[in-house]
Design an enzyme around this catalytic site. Sequence first.
Site, PDB file in Angstrom:
ATOM      1  N   LYS A   1       2.372   6.433   4.480  1.00 41.35           N
ATOM      2  CA  LYS A   1       1.695   5.171   4.614  1.00 41.35           C
ATOM      3  C   LYS A   1       1.101   5.018   4.889  1.00 41.35           C
ATOM      4  O   LYS A   1       0.678   3.793   5.467  1.00 41.35           O
ATOM      5  CB  LYS A   1       3.247   4.757   3.731  1.00 41.35           C
ATOM      6  CG  LYS A   1       3.329   4.917   2.306  1.00 41.35           C
ATOM      7  CD  LYS A   1       4.662   3.945   2.068  1.00 41.35           C
ATOM      8  CE  LYS A   1       5.170   4.680   0.818  1.00 41.35           C
ATOM      9  NZ  LYS A   1       6.502   3.358  -0.315  1.00 41.35           N
TER      10      LYS A   1
ATOM     11  N   ARG B   1      15.002  -3.066  -5.281  1.00 36.32           N
ATOM     12  CA  ARG B   1      12.977  -2.967  -5.508  1.00 36.32           C
ATOM     13  C   ARG B   1      13.508  -3.140  -7.551  1.00 36.32           C
ATOM     14  O   ARG B   1      13.911  -2.429  -7.561  1.00 36.32           O
ATOM     15  CB  ARG B   1      12.832  -2.063  -5.330  1.00 36.32           C
ATOM     16  CG  ARG B   1      12.645  -1.452  -3.790  1.00 36.32           C
ATOM     17  CD  ARG B   1      12.341  -2.517  -2.771  1.00 36.32           C
ATOM     18  NE  ARG B   1      10.714  -2.866  -3.299  1.00 36.32           N
ATOM     19  CZ  ARG B   1       9.680  -2.415  -2.447  1.00 36.32           C
ATOM     20  NH1 ARG B   1       9.942  -1.100  -1.092  1.00 36.32           N
ATOM     21  NH2 ARG B   1       8.825  -2.603  -3.169  1.00 36.32           N
TER      22      ARG B   1
ATOM     23  N   PRO C   1       1.126  -1.424   0.264  1.00 30.75           N
ATOM     24  CA  PRO C   1      -0.202  -0.110  -0.269  1.00 30.75           C
ATOM     25  C   PRO C   1       1.069   1.654  -0.040  1.00 30.75           C
ATOM     26  O   PRO C   1       1.327   1.452   0.609  1.00 30.75           O
ATOM     27  CB  PRO C   1      -0.852  -0.375   1.449  1.00 30.75           C
ATOM     28  CG  PRO C   1      -0.693  -1.174   2.141  1.00 30.75           C
ATOM     29  CD  PRO C   1       0.353  -2.057   1.089  1.00 30.75           C
ATOM     30  N   GLU C   2       0.222   2.210  -1.174  1.00 33.01           N
ATOM     31  CA  GLU C   2       0.949   3.063  -1.237  1.00 33.01           C
ATOM     32  C   GLU C   2       0.317   4.352  -1.161  1.00 33.01           C
ATOM     33  O   GLU C   2      -0.899   4.170  -0.393  1.00 33.01           O
ATOM     34  CB  GLU C   2       1.935   3.414  -1.932  1.00 33.01           C
ATOM     35  CG  GLU C   2       3.254   2.312  -2.637  1.00 33.01           C
ATOM     36  CD  GLU C   2       4.012   2.632  -4.314  1.00 33.01           C
ATOM     37  OE1 GLU C   2       3.388   3.082  -4.807  1.00 33.01           O
ATOM     38  OE2 GLU C   2       4.223   1.168  -4.838  1.00 33.01           O
TER      39      GLU C   2
END
Length: 296
Positions: free
Chosen positions: A61, A284, A2-3
């Site tokens: 966030k 990432r 979740p961003e």
Amino acid sequence: MPELPEVETMRRGIAHLVGREFVAVRRTPSPRKPILVRPGIAAIHRRLKGRTLAAVERLGKRVVLRADNGDRLVIEPRMTGLVLIGQPPTREHLRLQIELAAFRSGREGAATGSRMGSDPVDCILFWDSRGLGVVTLLSADEYEQKLLRGKIGPDAIEIAADDFCARVGKSRTPVKVALLDQARVAGIGNLYASEMLHVARIDPRLPASRLSPAQWQRLYRAMRDVLNAAIRFEGSTLADGTYRNALNEPGGYQNHHRVYDRAGKACRRCRGQSAIVRIVQAQRSTFWCPCCQKKR
């Protein structure tokens, strides 16, 4: 995962509960390893019981439930956490239940009514399949000292263009990596950093300190456009199906991704002149188009 768009969607999904009284905060029975709850569930229940939910806020966030005495219950979803009011995806991964009075309690005999022990309650649920989420209760002073003072930067959809450039542009790291630094600007994660860099036509490997003024302008506009569009579509639900909105329904922005998780597929902007490439930056995945995002 979740961003900012997903967490903002969670916040909006429970915002109508402002004004309700906290009845109880409890862990739910789960065979999974408990999530980190600070200072402990009993202490949180004791401090919040009888207080009023004054605001539902977002800090980067994190979803923040602010009580009328200034205490903040900070919910950090991390990889797979969800804030729900609907039926959870599974019962075994349900971690926390926050019970709120169905009616705002007022003075005795007031028109708003007073809650009796048998009255129904509304529940905010925290669900987390991987169990990496963290829930913390902080006083107003603790919230200021531990989270606000230089710890978390201005919000990505609120920051001014000049401040954005000054904060991120000081970094000599690749611009994609710099965008993920929450102390510089809050809310941007791996998915949306790749998307906004593609919209802005910027190579993700380019050091942030080397971007031109024109590139900063494009990136700032792309950041706001991408994040606001993702909020309108209530976030992105990826192939694993983990992310859901507060009513346990999928988001819709995944249908509009330009590069994220599209490695090997034709770029939609340059009409197939190049395929989307995946590279690894700071451990990432970064997705980008070598044709549209050339180094200048």
